[in-house]
Design a protein around this motif. Structure first.
Motif, mmCIF file in Angstrom:
data_model
loop_
_atom_site.group_PDB
_atom_site.id
_atom_site.type_symbol
_atom_site.label_atom_id
_atom_site.label_comp_id
_atom_site.label_asym_id
_atom_site.label_seq_id
_atom_site.Cartn_x
_atom_site.Cartn_y
_atom_site.Cartn_z
ATOM 1 N N HIS A 112 41.246 -47.220 53.926
ATOM 2 C CA HIS A 112 41.655 -46.044 55.195
ATOM 3 C C HIS A 112 40.775 -46.975 56.364
ATOM 4 O O HIS A 112 41.544 -47.029 57.660
ATOM 5 C CB HIS A 112 41.129 -44.894 55.088
ATOM 6 C CG HIS A 112 41.948 -44.124 54.033
ATOM 7 N ND1 HIS A 112 43.185 -43.605 54.141
ATOM 8 C CD2 HIS A 112 41.440 -43.647 52.560
ATOM 9 C CE1 HIS A 112 43.591 -43.192 52.951
ATOM 10 N NE2 HIS A 112 42.139 -43.280 52.022
ATOM 11 N N ALA B 30 51.030 -45.013 57.179
ATOM 12 C CA ALA B 30 49.904 -45.284 56.247
ATOM 13 C C ALA B 30 50.339 -45.161 54.797
ATOM 14 O O ALA B 30 49.972 -44.285 54.182
ATOM 15 C CB ALA B 30 48.644 -44.179 56.593
ATOM 16 N N LEU C 40 48.390 -50.064 52.965
ATOM 17 C CA LEU C 40 46.783 -49.880 52.833
ATOM 18 C C LEU C 40 46.064 -51.136 52.007
ATOM 19 O O LEU C 40 45.117 -51.656 52.201
ATOM 20 C CB LEU C 40 46.407 -48.654 52.245
ATOM 21 C CG LEU C 40 46.715 -47.232 53.090
ATOM 22 C CD1 LEU C 40 46.444 -46.001 52.439
ATOM 23 C CD2 LEU C 40 45.723 -47.118 54.515
#
Length: 420
Positions: free
Chosen positions: A67, A203, A208
């Motif tokens: 993240h 996302a 990621l």
């Protein structure tokens, strides 16, 4: 005046704001690190607890690795960095309150280390990805060295100052740190916004993991990043400095501060040299040599019983590490497209965190098992073994001549054929 210096002057204002923000955050962190290390060793007298502080700082890098890079690539990097620095300032404020009420405990220090680690896990890839947005590519190697000097300048004065102030009480260390974080936030918010539009990518797990896939696809990048992981993981001895200061070299908190400052003295002097004379040829050979020298200096420090000799070899250790850091950081950033820099820097940050914070845990654990001196010497030997192994595993990196090898088209434009 050199060409690099003239170009840097054209971008002086934003770079200076970035530079001073790094100085203030690094100073605050180093002061707190010295105070926490002495504080917990004074509370428990257990070398394993020194290693556990590093482990708690490292855990957020693993938990949030995927993240942190995505946040750096998707949101305003200035604001993300400022938010991380604000969190660190609030954590330092908690230490001020705890010291004022005499309520700082072993468990509280571990919780503080985890919060610091969380903020720094998001801050590191963000600031690494931010620098190329305010400095043109031609200046980047010199800017990396100058930016590195910010951290080293802070690490010279602030640990010694932190150790000295701790003698008057821990609150005299934690209080100024809060102010330094506030100044850093103000400077970071003054930086210009990124000119290129943010890529509003969703996302997903695929996005990621993009940083990991990119590194795996670039073997030399993988070699450079993993070299730091394993070499410094084994060779790091900073977590054990409170033990050396109190039990082996027989000094107090002020001596601990000087020991923590010594590597930064060597690193700062080397960063000044590299900013003036960047490494442009034989970069692979220079990088591996510097890592090997880091291992030798680690062994020398472990065997030393002289305070002044220990300071000297720690300065050599810091200078060698700075050479490796500048070459590796410049190489990785130049090989990475801007839209990927946050995620690649997050993976790189995990490796750096593993080599530093997890290395502190490894040092504390091996010292608990074998003894402090033996742990440091074994770590230095391990660094030398890793250096030799990586030369064999990544021969193109070891033999790399330039940070960015000229492409065939560039050779043809210059009127010379490319190398086979």
């Amino acid at each position: 005046m050199s060409t690099h210096a003239k170009l840097l002057l054209r971008h002086q204002r934003p770079f200076l704001a970035f530079w001073f923000a790094r100085v203030f955050t690094s100073s605050a962190f180093q002061m707190i690190t010295v105070a926490i290390g002495w504080h917990i060793y004074e509370l428990t007298g257990n070398v394993l607890d020194l290693g556990l502080v590093g482990l708690f700082e490292f855990m957020p890098r693993v938990l949030f690795m995927l993240h942190t890079g995505h946040v750096a690539d998707r949101y305003d990097r200035r604001k993300v960095a400022a938010l991380c620095q604000t969190l660190q300032g609030l954590t330092a404020l908690a230490l001020v309150i705890g010291s004022a009420t005499d309520s700082v405990t072993r468990e509280m220090i571990f919780a503080i280390a985890f919060l610091f680690g969380t903020a720094r896990a998001f801050e590191m890839p963000t600031t690494q990805a931010l620098l190329p947005n305010i400095i043109p590519p031609a200046l980047f190697p010199a800017a990396v060295a100058a930016s590195g000097s910010a951290m080293q300048a802070a690490t010279i004065i602030s640990p010694a100052l932190g150790g000295l102030l701790f003698a008057f009480g821990s609150i005299w260390v934690y209080g100024p740190a809060v102010l330094l974080y506030g100044l850093a936030v103000a400077l970071m918010l003054q930086l210009p916004a990124r000119q290129q539009p943010m890529k509003q990518e969703k996302a997903t797990l695929h996005s990621l993991l993009a940083g990991i896939r990119f590194i795996r696809s670039r073997r030399d990048v993988l070699g450079a990043i993993s070299l730091d992981l394993f070499a410094v993981l084994l060779g790091g001895a900073t977590a054990l400095l409170p033990v050396f200061a109190r039990d082996i070299l027989l000094t107090g908190p002020w001596g601990l501060g000087l020991l923590r400052s010594a590597p930064a003295v060597g690193a700062l002097l080397m960063s000044f040299w590299l900013a003036r004379f960047p490494v442009e040829r034989h970069v692979g050979r220079v990088m591996f040599t510097s890592v090997g020298l880091f291992g030798v200096a680690t062994i020398a420090f472990g065997l030393s019983t002289s305070f002044w000799f220990s300071l000297a070899v720690l300065a050599v250790l810091g200078a060698a590490d700075m050479i490796s850091v500048v070459i590796r950081s410049t190489f990785v950033q130049m090989e990475t497209p801007d839209e990927m820099r946050g995620r690649v820097s997050a993976v790189n940050g995990l490796f750096i965190g593993a080599s530093n914070q997890l290395g502190e845990f490894e040092s504390g654990l091996t010292a608990h098992w074998f003894g402090t001196v033996q742990a440091v010497v074994l770590g230095g030997v391990g660094t030398l073994l890793v250096t030799g192994a990586w030369i064999k595993l990544f021969p193109t990196l070891a033999n790399r001549d330039r940070l960015r090898e000229p492409k065939a088209e560039e050779h043809l434009q210059a009127g010379s054929p490319p190398k086979p």
